[in-house]
Design an enzyme around this catalytic site. Structure first.
Site, PDB file in Angstrom:
ATOM      1  N   ASP A  37       0.832  -1.195   0.000  1.00 17.42           N
ATOM      2  CA  ASP A  37       0.000   0.000   0.000  1.00 17.42           C
ATOM      3  C   ASP A  37       0.870   1.250   0.000  1.00 17.42           C
ATOM      4  OD1 ASP A  37      -2.906   1.140   0.971  1.00 17.42           O
ATOM      5  OD2 ASP A  37      -1.234   2.268   1.822  1.00 17.42           O
ATOM      6  N   TYR A  89       2.909  10.060  -0.253  1.00 13.28           N
ATOM      7  CA  TYR A  89       3.752   9.492   0.798  1.00 13.28           C
ATOM      8  C   TYR A  89       5.220   9.825   0.559  1.00 13.28           C
ATOM      9  CZ  TYR A  89      -0.021   6.368   2.498  1.00 13.28           C
ATOM     10  OH  TYR A  89      -1.176   5.848   3.012  1.00 13.28           O
TER      11      TYR A  89
END
Length: 119
Positions: free
Chosen positions: A55, A60
């Protein structure tokens, strides 16, 4: 490792997934300075242990997580893992911008498809 077949689907992701929001960073590095060697070793160990669900997201680690994940998983057959990512809704102000980001994610991840996509 335990797996679950998703309702009415063929997918059998591992119950334990590997989140790529907090990968190891280089000493003294900034938010996106991923320690590729350590992070790759973690991915390899996870796969060896049966983890098949990874994931990540567009934002991010200052946008570097998807790039790392694409490189790290490239050595494995694409049908041996499930990949999840997310659309950064806060950055979308038009359909065109959403599609631009969506296409860019495929480039960063170096894949032709994303198994699970979250909004």
């Amino acid at each position: 490792m335990e797996y679950r077949q998703l309702y009415a689907m063929q997918e059998r992701p591992s119950l334990l997934g590997f989140g790529c929001m907090r990968l190891p960073l280089l000493p003294g590095g900034g938010r996106g300075d991923i320690d590729y060697d350590r992070a790759q070793a973690m991915i390899d160990e996870a796969i060896a242990g049966g983890v098949n669900y990874f994931d990540t997201a567009y934002g991010y680690l200052a946008g570097q997580s998807e790039i790392f994940v694409g490189k790290a998983l490239k050595k494995y057959p694409r049908d041996s893992f499930y990949l999840a990512s997310k659309l950064p809704m806060g950055q979308i102000d038009s359909y065109e911008r959403g599609m631009e980001i969506f296409r860019h994610q495929f480039e960063k991840l170096q894949v032709e498809y994303i198994d699970f996509y979250m909004f």
